[in-house]
Design a protein around this motif. Structure first.
Motif, PDB file in Angstrom:
ATOM      1  N   PRO A 219       0.824  -1.224   0.000  1.00 33.30           N
ATOM      2  CA  PRO A 219       0.000   0.000   0.000  1.00 33.30           C
ATOM      3  C   PRO A 219       0.852   1.266   0.000  1.00 33.30           C
ATOM      4  O   PRO A 219       0.494   2.254  -0.652  1.00 33.30           O
ATOM      5  CB  PRO A 219      -0.808  -0.147   1.298  1.00 33.30           C
ATOM      6  CG  PRO A 219      -0.937  -1.627   1.497  1.00 33.30           C
ATOM      7  CD  PRO A 219       0.363  -2.193   1.022  1.00 33.30           C
ATOM      8  N   PHE A 220       1.966   1.241   0.705  1.00 34.69           N
ATOM      9  CA  PHE A 220       2.893   2.378   0.770  1.00 34.69           C
ATOM     10  C   PHE A 220       3.362   2.776  -0.632  1.00 34.69           C
ATOM     11  O   PHE A 220       3.314   3.943  -1.025  1.00 34.69           O
ATOM     12  CB  PHE A 220       4.084   1.977   1.650  1.00 34.69           C
ATOM     13  CG  PHE A 220       5.191   2.996   1.730  1.00 34.69           C
ATOM     14  CD1 PHE A 220       5.198   3.949   2.726  1.00 34.69           C
ATOM     15  CD2 PHE A 220       6.242   2.984   0.820  1.00 34.69           C
ATOM     16  CE1 PHE A 220       6.227   4.887   2.823  1.00 34.69           C
ATOM     17  CE2 PHE A 220       7.262   3.910   0.892  1.00 34.69           C
ATOM     18  CZ  PHE A 220       7.259   4.868   1.900  1.00 34.69           C
ATOM     19  N   VAL A 221       3.834   1.792  -1.408  1.00 37.72           N
ATOM     20  CA  VAL A 221       4.371   2.056  -2.743  1.00 37.72           C
ATOM     21  C   VAL A 221       3.255   2.378  -3.734  1.00 37.72           C
ATOM     22  O   VAL A 221       3.379   3.298  -4.552  1.00 37.72           O
ATOM     23  CB  VAL A 221       5.203   0.849  -3.239  1.00 37.72           C
ATOM     24  CG1 VAL A 221       5.572   1.010  -4.710  1.00 37.72           C
ATOM     25  CG2 VAL A 221       6.455   0.687  -2.397  1.00 37.72           C
ATOM     26  N   LEU A 222       2.163   1.642  -3.660  1.00 41.81           N
ATOM     27  CA  LEU A 222       1.078   1.843  -4.621  1.00 41.81           C
ATOM     28  C   LEU A 222       0.439   3.219  -4.475  1.00 41.81           C
ATOM     29  O   LEU A 222      -0.001   3.817  -5.471  1.00 41.81           O
ATOM     30  CB  LEU A 222       0.028   0.741  -4.472  1.00 41.81           C
ATOM     31  CG  LEU A 222       0.497  -0.656  -4.893  1.00 41.81           C
ATOM     32  CD1 LEU A 222      -0.577  -1.692  -4.595  1.00 41.81           C
ATOM     33  CD2 LEU A 222       0.858  -0.674  -6.384  1.00 41.81           C
ATOM     34  N   GLU A 223       0.400   3.728  -3.253  1.00 44.91           N
ATOM     35  CA  GLU A 223      -0.133   5.079  -3.056  1.00 44.91           C
ATOM     36  C   GLU A 223       0.741   6.110  -3.761  1.00 44.91           C
ATOM     37  O   GLU A 223       0.251   7.037  -4.404  1.00 44.91           O
ATOM     38  CB  GLU A 223      -0.221   5.396  -1.559  1.00 44.91           C
ATOM     39  CG  GLU A 223      -0.807   6.765  -1.264  1.00 44.91           C
ATOM     40  CD  GLU A 223      -0.914   7.062   0.217  1.00 44.91           C
ATOM     41  OE1 GLU A 223      -1.220   8.218   0.565  1.00 44.91           O
ATOM     42  OE2 GLU A 223      -0.688   6.140   1.042  1.00 44.91           O
ATOM     43  N   GLU A 224       2.051   5.927  -3.660  1.00 48.16           N
ATOM     44  CA  GLU A 224       2.977   6.831  -4.337  1.00 48.16           C
ATOM     45  C   GLU A 224       2.893   6.662  -5.850  1.00 48.16           C
ATOM     46  O   GLU A 224       2.919   7.646  -6.602  1.00 48.16           O
ATOM     47  CB  GLU A 224       4.404   6.564  -3.843  1.00 48.16           C
ATOM     48  CG  GLU A 224       5.463   7.488  -4.410  1.00 48.16           C
ATOM     49  CD  GLU A 224       5.393   8.909  -3.868  1.00 48.16           C
ATOM     50  OE1 GLU A 224       6.212   9.738  -4.309  1.00 48.16           O
ATOM     51  OE2 GLU A 224       4.523   9.188  -3.022  1.00 48.16           O
ATOM     52  N   MET A 225       2.791   5.423  -6.301  1.00 51.06           N
ATOM     53  CA  MET A 225       2.690   5.160  -7.739  1.00 51.06           C
ATOM     54  C   MET A 225       1.419   5.778  -8.327  1.00 51.06           C
ATOM     55  O   MET A 225       1.413   6.255  -9.464  1.00 51.06           O
ATOM     56  CB  MET A 225       2.701   3.646  -7.999  1.00 51.06           C
ATOM     57  CG  MET A 225       4.024   2.975  -7.715  1.00 51.06           C
ATOM     58  SD  MET A 225       5.273   3.351  -8.971  1.00 51.06           S
ATOM     59  CE  MET A 225       4.698   2.314 -10.323  1.00 51.06           C
ATOM     60  N   SER A 226       0.335   5.771  -7.568  1.00 45.57           N
ATOM     61  CA  SER A 226      -0.918   6.333  -8.058  1.00 45.57           C
ATOM     62  C   SER A 226      -0.816   7.838  -8.251  1.00 45.57           C
ATOM     63  O   SER A 226      -1.548   8.422  -9.063  1.00 45.57           O
ATOM     64  CB  SER A 226      -2.070   5.991  -7.102  1.00 45.57           C
ATOM     65  OG  SER A 226      -1.903   6.645  -5.860  1.00 45.57           O
ATOM     66  N   ARG A 227       0.088   8.494  -7.529  1.00 46.50           N
ATOM     67  CA  ARG A 227       0.316   9.920  -7.736  1.00 46.50           C
ATOM     68  C   ARG A 227       1.109  10.157  -9.021  1.00 46.50           C
ATOM     69  O   ARG A 227       0.893  11.139  -9.736  1.00 46.50           O
ATOM     70  CB  ARG A 227       1.075  10.524  -6.552  1.00 46.50           C
ATOM     71  CG  ARG A 227       0.319  10.536  -5.239  1.00 46.50           C
ATOM     72  CD  ARG A 227       1.030  11.438  -4.236  1.00 46.50           C
ATOM     73  NE  ARG A 227       0.423  11.349  -2.913  1.00 46.50           N
ATOM     74  CZ  ARG A 227       0.937  10.697  -1.887  1.00 46.50           C
ATOM     75  NH1 ARG A 227       2.074  10.049  -2.042  1.00 46.50           N
ATOM     76  NH2 ARG A 227       0.328  10.670  -0.719  1.00 46.50           N
TER      77      ARG A 227
END
Length: 298
Positions: A219-227
């Motif tokens: 979730p940590f990485v995917l949140e950043e990737m979604s930005r």
């Protein structure tokens, strides 16, 4: 290398003997943290949760410290009676101190401190546009929070002359250009902190190490990737993250980092300190020149 003298074979009729070292190795593989108590920050999800689960399955009692109170309690309930949750904002030293004191009051000891909590940074890519307020916030969590965890773990470990302190660094702290400056700088700092503290704490029998994972679709990485990729669905973001690796046939997963943390926390790594264990499938080990094939050059 040491040489071992070979003795003439003598046949003796008796039951086989299992050496103490074999017994010790077998035991360590089934319950490598038996009787140990661990405090893990940022353990409500992702790498922290995977590590908490791994530690518990290897005999440890784990205190989960996280700023996400509801999710943290759900995680503790999910992991069973050997998991306990305490709310903790690592940017506040008092919260970290309280988490350590809570662990001692509940279990009477702290054997493993894993300073895992961290945040991504959503800042412009150029240093010219760097928002120093954001820089200060990220450093406050990713660096100061780690140092505070080490400080308060040390105050209870030093009198006992034993302990293992772990941190989560990153491959972005090994090479430039893999992340925004703020995040990368924070992870370079974590690796340096580990070496600095290992120099002091070694004389107290306390080991200090860190792990540097490759990008994992937590979730940590995917949140950043979604930005970075707004509007792209989660499955595609997972594919993009995993395709960035170089080791064919496998992907980096939270359990890989949990296994590394388990090794470093256990007696299997009893003589490992000041070390940064990189879990990246070789990504930071090489570059290729990408020359054209000979038959393509005329």
């Amino acid at each position: 290398m040491f040489r071992v003298a070979l003795r003439k074979k003598v046949t003796i009729s008796r039951a086989p003997v299992v050496s103490p070292s074999f017994k010790m190795g077998f035991s360590s593989q089934t319950a490598r943290l038996e009787g140990k108590v661990a405090l893990i920050t940022g353990a409500a999800s992702g790498i922290g949760k995977a590590t908490a689960s791994k530690f518990i399955s290897n005999g440890a009692k784990v205190v989960i410290a996280d700023i996400q109170q509801q999710l943290g309690q759900v995680t503790a309930n999910e992991l069973g009676p050997n998991a306990t949750f305490i709310a903790c904002d690592v940017s506040k030293e008092s919260d970290i101190s309280n988490a350590v004191d809570f662990t001692i009051s509940k279990h009477s000891q702290l054997d493993i401190m894993y300073a895992n909590a961290g945040v991504a940074c959503n800042t412009p890519p150029s240093i010219v546009d760097l928002d120093l307020a954001v820089f200060d916030r990220v450093m406050n969590i990713n660096v100061r929070g780690v140092v505070a965890g080490m400080k308060h773990a040390s105050r209870v470990m030093i009198p006992r002359k034993t302990g293992s302190i772990l941190c989560t660094a990153s491959v972005t702290g090994l090479m430039g250009g893999l992340a925004q400056h703020t995040y990368s700088v924070s992870k370079f700092a974590v690796i340096g902190i580990v070496k600095s503290l290992a120099a002091e704490l070694s004389k107290h029998g306390i080991r200090v190490n860190c792990v540097s994972p490759f990008a994992i679709p937590t979730p940590f990485v995917l949140e950043e990737m979604s930005r970075i990729f707004p509007g792209v669905d989660i499955q595609r973001l997972i594919e993009i993250t995993q395709n960035a690796g170089v080791l064919e046939g496998t992907n980096c997963e939270p359990n890989d980092i949990a296994n590394a943390a388990l090794y470093l926390a256990s007696d299997d790594a009893k003589y490992v300190s000041g070390h940064n264990l990189v879990i990246d499938g070789g990504f930071t080990s090489f570059k290729t020149l990408e020359f054209p094939a000979p038959d393509q050059v005329h």
